[in-house]
Design an enzyme around this catalytic site. Sequence first.
Site, PDB file in Angstrom:
ATOM      1  N   GLU A  61       0.836  -1.217   0.000  1.00  0.00           N
ATOM      2  CA  GLU A  61       0.000   0.000   0.000  1.00  0.00           C
ATOM      3  C   GLU A  61       0.866   1.260   0.000  1.00  0.00           C
ATOM      4  O   GLU A  61       1.702   1.443   0.894  1.00  0.00           O
ATOM      5  CB  GLU A  61      -0.900  -0.022   1.245  1.00  0.00           C
ATOM      6  CG  GLU A  61      -1.867   1.136   1.302  1.00  0.00           C
ATOM      7  CD  GLU A  61      -2.851   1.033   2.473  1.00  0.00           C
ATOM      8  OE1 GLU A  61      -3.183  -0.097   2.894  1.00  0.00           O
ATOM      9  OE2 GLU A  61      -3.275   2.085   2.966  1.00  0.00           O
ATOM     10  N   LYS A 247      -7.066  -0.837  11.742  1.00  0.00           N
ATOM     11  CA  LYS A 247      -6.489  -1.271  10.460  1.00  0.00           C
ATOM     12  C   LYS A 247      -5.285  -0.379  10.137  1.00  0.00           C
ATOM     13  O   LYS A 247      -4.248  -0.852   9.674  1.00  0.00           O
ATOM     14  CB  LYS A 247      -7.551  -1.195   9.357  1.00  0.00           C
ATOM     15  CG  LYS A 247      -7.144  -1.834   8.030  1.00  0.00           C
ATOM     16  CD  LYS A 247      -6.344  -0.942   7.122  1.00  0.00           C
ATOM     17  CE  LYS A 247      -6.033  -1.633   5.802  1.00  0.00           C
ATOM     18  NZ  LYS A 247      -5.183  -0.822   4.916  1.00  0.00           N
ATOM     19  N   ASP A 263       5.049 -14.187  12.160  1.00  0.00           N
ATOM     20  CA  ASP A 263       3.712 -14.712  11.866  1.00  0.00           C
ATOM     21  C   ASP A 263       2.701 -13.581  12.106  1.00  0.00           C
ATOM     22  O   ASP A 263       2.243 -13.365  13.216  1.00  0.00           O
ATOM     23  CB  ASP A 263       3.443 -15.913  12.784  1.00  0.00           C
ATOM     24  CG  ASP A 263       2.066 -16.511  12.573  1.00  0.00           C
ATOM     25  OD1 ASP A 263       1.220 -15.872  11.908  1.00  0.00           O
ATOM     26  OD2 ASP A 263       1.833 -17.611  13.097  1.00  0.00           O
ATOM     27  N   HIS A 362      -2.909  10.012  -0.410  1.00  0.00           N
ATOM     28  CA  HIS A 362      -3.091   8.688  -1.002  1.00  0.00           C
ATOM     29  C   HIS A 362      -3.108   8.752  -2.519  1.00  0.00           C
ATOM     30  O   HIS A 362      -2.482   7.953  -3.188  1.00  0.00           O
ATOM     31  CB  HIS A 362      -4.422   8.098  -0.528  1.00  0.00           C
ATOM     32  CG  HIS A 362      -4.262   7.187   0.634  1.00  0.00           C
ATOM     33  ND1 HIS A 362      -5.144   6.173   0.921  1.00  0.00           N
ATOM     34  CD2 HIS A 362      -3.319   7.120   1.588  1.00  0.00           C
ATOM     35  CE1 HIS A 362      -4.746   5.543   2.001  1.00  0.00           C
ATOM     36  NE2 HIS A 362      -3.656   6.101   2.430  1.00  0.00           N
TER      37      HIS A 362
HETATM   38  C1  MEV Z   1      -5.861   2.964   5.255  1.00  0.00           C
HETATM   39  O1  MEV Z   1      -5.054   1.872   4.889  1.00  0.00           O
HETATM   40  C2  MEV Z   1      -5.847   3.175   6.752  1.00  0.00           C
HETATM   41  C3  MEV Z   1      -6.784   4.274   7.268  1.00  0.00           C
HETATM   42  O2  MEV Z   1      -8.118   4.039   6.816  1.00  0.00           O
HETATM   43  C4  MEV Z   1      -6.695   4.240   8.762  1.00  0.00           C
HETATM   44  C5  MEV Z   1      -7.683   5.159   9.463  1.00  0.00           C
HETATM   45  O3  MEV Z   1      -8.771   5.463   8.898  1.00  0.00           O
HETATM   46  O4  MEV Z   1      -7.389   5.532  10.608  1.00  0.00           O
HETATM   47  C6  MEV Z   1      -6.390   5.618   6.706  1.00  0.00           C
END
Ligand code: MEV
Length: 408
Positions: A61, A247, A263, A362
Site C-alpha cells: 500500500e 487497520k 507470523d 493517497h
Molecule cells: C488505510 O489503509 C488506513 C486508514 O483508513 C486508517 C484510518 O482510517 O485511521 C487511513
Amino acid sequence: MSHAGLPSEAGLAFTPEGGLSLPVADAMIENVVGLFALPTGVAVNLRLNGEDRLVPMVVEEPSVVAAVSNMARLTREPVGIEAECDDSVMIGQVQLSRCRDGAAEAIRAELPRLMTLAAGVHPQLAELGGGLRGMDVRELRYDEPGFEPEPMIVLHFYLDCVDAMGANMVNTIAERLAPELAAITGGDVGLRILSNLADRRVARARVEIPAARLSQDELDGREVAEGIAAAWRFAYADPYRATTHNKGVMNGIDAVALATGTDWRAIEAGAHAYAARSGQYRPLTTWRYHAESDRLRGDIAVPMQVGTVSGAIRVHPTVQANLRLAGVRGARDLSMLMAAVGLVQNLGALRALATEGIQHGHMRMHARSVAIGAGASPTELGAVVHALCESHDFTVERARRAIEALRA
Ligand code: MEV
C-alpha cells in the site's frame, strides 16, 4: 532532514528477487510453484527509547512507509517514542471435558508436579532466562442458548519463550501435559494448543508531541491536536470506526512483521481480540490533547507474539538482512519497535483525516502506480504523476494521454 544512516556492512541481502531461492522456498511450504515479491521499504527518523532506528517494512500500500517516516520526524523531539514490553510469556491451553466431580480441585492439588513436568520439556529456556511462569485451572461452560450446556476445564500455562515466538514450544508442552491431565480428571482431552490472545506479552509505546509541531496549512497545531484526539474519541465510541482505526495501526505493525519474518496472522488475531477485551471493540491506541502542557499524548498497547530466532528467520536471507538493518536485539526489542511503528502510523492516518483528508496524500501515491501501470518509464514518472494530480483524474486513460503528450 532524514535520520537514516543505513548500515553499510556487507551481507544485507536485498536482491531484486527478494532474497529467497526456489529450493529454500520449496523447503518452507508445500506445492511451491514460485515466489511472490512485495516491495521492501525503509522508514526513517524513528527515535525509540533514545536511539535512532531504521524500520524495514514490506507492504503493497502506498503512503504507509512515507507516513511512518514523516510522523516519526514529528515525534523525535523532545524525547521521541518511549516503549517497554512484558516478558515473552505465551499462554498454552489444554482442554478437558466430561471430567469427574472435583476434577478442577484435583488438578490444582497436582499443579506443583505438573509445573515440574512442563518445565522439563524445554529446560534450555530457563538457562536463557525464560521458562515456565505458572498455571491456572479455568472452569468454563459452553452455554449457547438453545443448545445443551457443556462444562469444560481448561488448564492454562504460561511460558516465557525469551526470543522465540514460542508456538512450537507451547504446543509441545500442551501435548505432554494432556495425558497427565486426563489421568487426574478422568476426562477426555480436547485441544492442546497455544492461545494467540497473548495478553501477557504486551508491548506498550507512548509519545508526547508539542502541539505546535502538528500545525498544517492554515490549521494551528492545537487545532490539529484536538482534531486527532476527537478522531480517537470517535473510534472509542464506535466499533465501526475503531476497526478502521486499528487497520491503520496494523498497516505499520504488519509491514514490519512481514519484513522480519514474523507470523503476522498471530499478531493480527491477538491485536483484535485484545482490542475487544472490555466487551466492546476499541482502538488499540489512545490520543489525548493536554491543554496545560499544550501537548498531544499518544499511547499504544498491543500483544506482540514475535520471535527472532526461529521460523522464517533461519532460512530467509532478506528477513535476516531486515533484522540487521533494524538493529533488532531480540524479541522484546522487536516488539517495542513494532508497537512504536503502529503508534506513529496511526498518528499519520489521524492527522491526515483530521486535516486535509486521507485522499490528498493517497491519490498522489496512487498516481505513481497508475502511471507505471499505464507504461510510464522512470524518467516520465514524475511528469505523469504531476499531470494526474493537476487534473484530479487518476485513470489509466489519463495517464496514457499524459505519456503520449510527453513522447510527442
Ligand atoms: C488505510 O489503509 C488506513 C486508514 O483508513 C486508517 C484510518 O482510517 O485511521 C487511513
